[in-house]
Write a protein that holds these residues in place. Sequence first.
Motif, PDB file in Angstrom:
ATOM      1  N   SER A 151      37.468  25.568  30.174  1.00  0.00           N
ATOM      2  CA  SER A 151      37.594  26.893  29.305  1.00  0.00           C
ATOM      3  C   SER A 151      36.407  27.671  29.513  1.00  0.00           C
ATOM      4  O   SER A 151      36.699  28.846  29.447  1.00  0.00           O
ATOM      5  CB  SER A 151      37.901  26.411  27.781  1.00  0.00           C
ATOM      6  N   MET A 152      35.267  27.179  29.610  1.00  0.00           N
ATOM      7  CA  MET A 152      34.027  27.983  29.598  1.00  0.00           C
ATOM      8  C   MET A 152      34.023  28.453  30.801  1.00  0.00           C
ATOM      9  O   MET A 152      33.306  29.553  31.255  1.00  0.00           O
ATOM     10  CB  MET A 152      32.789  27.162  29.172  1.00  0.00           C
ATOM     11  N   SER A 153      34.495  27.677  31.975  1.00  0.00           N
ATOM     12  CA  SER A 153      34.256  28.189  33.257  1.00  0.00           C
ATOM     13  C   SER A 153      35.211  29.304  33.595  1.00  0.00           C
ATOM     14  O   SER A 153      34.801  30.174  34.625  1.00  0.00           O
ATOM     15  CB  SER A 153      34.451  26.961  34.333  1.00  0.00           C
ATOM     16  N   GLU A 154      36.444  29.682  32.905  1.00  0.00           N
ATOM     17  CA  GLU A 154      37.253  30.782  33.137  1.00  0.00           C
ATOM     18  C   GLU A 154      36.873  31.802  32.220  1.00  0.00           C
ATOM     19  O   GLU A 154      36.467  31.640  30.976  1.00  0.00           O
ATOM     20  CB  GLU A 154      38.671  30.195  32.710  1.00  0.00           C
ATOM     21  N   PRO A 155      36.693  33.104  32.821  1.00  0.00           N
ATOM     22  CA  PRO A 155      36.159  34.178  32.045  1.00  0.00           C
ATOM     23  C   PRO A 155      37.152  34.737  31.109  1.00  0.00           C
ATOM     24  O   PRO A 155      38.428  34.506  31.169  1.00  0.00           O
ATOM     25  CB  PRO A 155      35.894  35.214  33.116  1.00  0.00           C
ATOM     26  N   PHE A 156      36.485  35.186  30.020  1.00  0.00           N
ATOM     27  CA  PHE A 156      37.487  35.666  28.916  1.00  0.00           C
ATOM     28  C   PHE A 156      37.676  37.029  29.102  1.00  0.00           C
ATOM     29  O   PHE A 156      36.646  37.777  29.766  1.00  0.00           O
ATOM     30  CB  PHE A 156      36.901  35.322  27.468  1.00  0.00           C
ATOM     31  N   PRO A 157      38.726  37.897  28.492  1.00  0.00           N
ATOM     32  CA  PRO A 157      38.467  39.619  28.368  1.00  0.00           C
ATOM     33  C   PRO A 157      37.336  39.821  27.714  1.00  0.00           C
ATOM     34  O   PRO A 157      36.687  38.964  26.909  1.00  0.00           O
ATOM     35  CB  PRO A 157      39.840  39.759  27.816  1.00  0.00           C
ATOM     36  N   SER A 158      36.834  41.007  28.114  1.00  0.00           N
ATOM     37  CA  SER A 158      35.557  41.558  27.520  1.00  0.00           C
ATOM     38  C   SER A 158      35.522  41.618  26.149  1.00  0.00           C
ATOM     39  O   SER A 158      34.538  41.498  25.401  1.00  0.00           O
ATOM     40  CB  SER A 158      35.293  42.907  28.112  1.00  0.00           C
ATOM     41  N   GLU A 159      36.879  42.163  25.549  1.00  0.00           N
ATOM     42  CA  GLU A 159      37.030  42.301  24.311  1.00  0.00           C
ATOM     43  C   GLU A 159      38.130  41.207  23.418  1.00  0.00           C
ATOM     44  O   GLU A 159      39.043  41.006  24.218  1.00  0.00           O
ATOM     45  CB  GLU A 159      37.544  43.684  24.024  1.00  0.00           C
ATOM     46  N   MET A 160      37.707  40.796  22.366  1.00  0.00           N
ATOM     47  CA  MET A 160      38.598  39.716  21.910  1.00  0.00           C
ATOM     48  C   MET A 160      39.711  40.292  21.410  1.00  0.00           C
ATOM     49  O   MET A 160      40.660  39.553  21.459  1.00  0.00           O
ATOM     50  CB  MET A 160      37.862  39.034  20.517  1.00  0.00           C
ATOM     51  N   ARG A 161      39.876  41.734  21.104  1.00  0.00           N
ATOM     52  CA  ARG A 161      41.246  42.212  20.500  1.00  0.00           C
ATOM     53  C   ARG A 161      42.204  42.166  21.904  1.00  0.00           C
ATOM     54  O   ARG A 161      43.466  42.147  21.680  1.00  0.00           O
ATOM     55  CB  ARG A 161      41.025  43.990  20.690  1.00  0.00           C
ATOM     56  N   LEU A 162      41.648  41.794  23.159  1.00  0.00           N
ATOM     57  CA  LEU A 162      42.610  41.788  24.328  1.00  0.00           C
ATOM     58  C   LEU A 162      42.992  40.393  24.602  1.00  0.00           C
ATOM     59  O   LEU A 162      43.713  40.285  25.730  1.00  0.00           O
ATOM     60  CB  LEU A 162      41.692  42.352  25.599  1.00  0.00           C
ATOM     61  N   TRP A 163      42.500  39.165  23.973  1.00  0.00           N
ATOM     62  CA  TRP A 163      42.946  37.915  24.308  1.00  0.00           C
ATOM     63  C   TRP A 163      44.250  37.805  24.017  1.00  0.00           C
ATOM     64  O   TRP A 163      44.883  38.330  22.826  1.00  0.00           O
ATOM     65  CB  TRP A 163      42.012  37.202  23.355  1.00  0.00           C
ATOM     66  N   SER A 164      44.748  36.831  24.741  1.00  0.00           N
ATOM     67  CA  SER A 164      46.113  36.318  24.494  1.00  0.00           C
ATOM     68  C   SER A 164      46.165  35.101  23.700  1.00  0.00           C
ATOM     69  O   SER A 164      45.074  34.452  23.399  1.00  0.00           O
ATOM     70  CB  SER A 164      46.668  35.976  26.054  1.00  0.00           C
ATOM     71  N   VAL A 165      47.249  34.552  23.454  1.00  0.00           N
ATOM     72  CA  VAL A 165      47.343  33.230  22.856  1.00  0.00           C
ATOM     73  C   VAL A 165      46.749  32.143  23.404  1.00  0.00           C
ATOM     74  O   VAL A 165      45.902  31.069  22.953  1.00  0.00           O
ATOM     75  CB  VAL A 165      48.807  32.982  22.240  1.00  0.00           C
ATOM     76  N   ALA A 166      46.863  31.948  24.734  1.00  0.00           N
ATOM     77  CA  ALA A 166      46.201  31.219  25.462  1.00  0.00           C
ATOM     78  C   ALA A 166      44.871  31.140  25.474  1.00  0.00           C
ATOM     79  O   ALA A 166      43.961  30.162  25.750  1.00  0.00           O
ATOM     80  CB  ALA A 166      46.813  31.035  27.088  1.00  0.00           C
ATOM     81  N   ASP A 167      44.116  32.653  25.862  1.00  0.00           N
ATOM     82  CA  ASP A 167      42.821  32.581  25.534  1.00  0.00           C
ATOM     83  C   ASP A 167      42.301  32.033  24.298  1.00  0.00           C
ATOM     84  O   ASP A 167      41.231  31.521  24.090  1.00  0.00           O
ATOM     85  CB  ASP A 167      42.309  34.225  25.724  1.00  0.00           C
ATOM     86  N   VAL A 168      42.975  32.134  23.294  1.00  0.00           N
ATOM     87  CA  VAL A 168      42.347  31.828  21.694  1.00  0.00           C
ATOM     88  C   VAL A 168      42.368  30.328  21.897  1.00  0.00           C
ATOM     89  O   VAL A 168      41.578  29.791  21.259  1.00  0.00           O
ATOM     90  CB  VAL A 168      43.278  32.386  20.658  1.00  0.00           C
ATOM     91  N   GLY A 169      43.566  29.638  22.618  1.00  0.00           N
ATOM     92  CA  GLY A 169      43.252  28.194  22.568  1.00  0.00           C
ATOM     93  C   GLY A 169      42.176  27.774  23.619  1.00  0.00           C
ATOM     94  O   GLY A 169      41.522  26.673  23.277  1.00  0.00           O
ATOM     95  N   ARG A 170      41.956  28.444  24.812  1.00  0.00           N
ATOM     96  CA  ARG A 170      40.731  28.135  25.367  1.00  0.00           C
ATOM     97  C   ARG A 170      39.334  28.245  24.445  1.00  0.00           C
ATOM     98  O   ARG A 170      38.511  27.261  24.905  1.00  0.00           O
ATOM     99  CB  ARG A 170      40.766  28.608  26.626  1.00  0.00           C
ATOM    100  N   TRP A 171      39.517  29.326  23.879  1.00  0.00           N
ATOM    101  CA  TRP A 171      38.136  29.560  23.262  1.00  0.00           C
ATOM    102  C   TRP A 171      38.040  28.344  22.082  1.00  0.00           C
ATOM    103  O   TRP A 171      36.822  28.068  21.563  1.00  0.00           O
ATOM    104  CB  TRP A 171      38.451  30.639  22.347  1.00  0.00           C
ATOM    105  N   LEU A 172      39.029  27.877  21.507  1.00  0.00           N
ATOM    106  CA  LEU A 172      39.012  26.649  20.325  1.00  0.00           C
ATOM    107  C   LEU A 172      38.279  25.568  21.227  1.00  0.00           C
ATOM    108  O   LEU A 172      37.777  24.589  20.695  1.00  0.00           O
ATOM    109  CB  LEU A 172      40.500  26.486  19.887  1.00  0.00           C
ATOM    110  N   ASP A 173      38.720  25.431  22.527  1.00  0.00           N
ATOM    111  CA  ASP A 173      38.229  24.208  23.350  1.00  0.00           C
ATOM    112  C   ASP A 173      36.858  24.255  23.383  1.00  0.00           C
ATOM    113  O   ASP A 173      36.082  23.248  23.470  1.00  0.00           O
ATOM    114  CB  ASP A 173      38.918  24.077  24.598  1.00  0.00           C
TER     115      ASP A 173
END
Length: 267
Positions: free
Chosen positions: A122-144
């Motif tokens: 999850s850390m190796s894959e970049p997240f969108p620059s703003e949290m407001r733009l995160w998808s549900v899958a991005d939130v799951g990777r962030w929890l990882d």
Amino acid sequence: ATSAAAATATALRAKQHEKRAATMFSQTEELMKFQFMSMSLSYFSSLNMLKQLREINADTTTAAVASSADAAAAAAAAATAANVPSIKYLKLGAEDVMAASLKKKQNELDAARIAQDDAKRSMSEPFPSEMRLWSVADVGRWLDTLSLSQYKQAFLEASVDGEFLLELRDEDLVQVLGMEHKLHVRKLLLARDKLKPLTEADLVKKAAVLREEAANGTRNNANAPTTSVVFSQARNGRLNRLEDSLNQGFPVDKEDEKGNTLFCVSA
């Protein structure tokens, strides 16, 4: 196990009752035969009573045996449903206990390794620059990345995306998403606050801090000694002044016009 023990006790009592009844019937029959010598009519009446008693005893014994069988069947069905082995075949030794303990520990290590791999991926894959733009899958990777993967399914079912994540409250995390551990809630909120976009007031404070740091850097550069002065201090062995110059921020690996460093000149 309790049902099986009760069934065994019921069957044992039924056998004892049948034995006592048989003894009583035998004694009664002998008594009836003796009375027959003096009263034949009473003998036949007693035989009829004896027959009825035997029938009652037979019914009682049959009911007890049937009850014992039903209880044993119920106990066996409960053990099967609970996946409990029969006591007859339950023979656990020290090796079995040790094997079960090692297997449990191995399962825990495997789960921790899987969680660690998920966090790295999850850390190796970049997240969108703003949290407001995160998808549900991005939130799951962030929890990882936070080692809170056990809550991914709850966040997925609640369709928590980046914009919704910014609005979650403590009670939402506890009462709706099932985060019972207070430190887990605290960890998530701290990590979220670090990624929140700065407000206008925060931007003003940040600009003031940057201006102050830039001013301090300018003052330090103005007061810093020149290269020729510091090299002269090193060349002439003025160690106290050289130390003051280095403390003022003079780079220790600075070179003079001939390519010499302070170490070369000092040697």
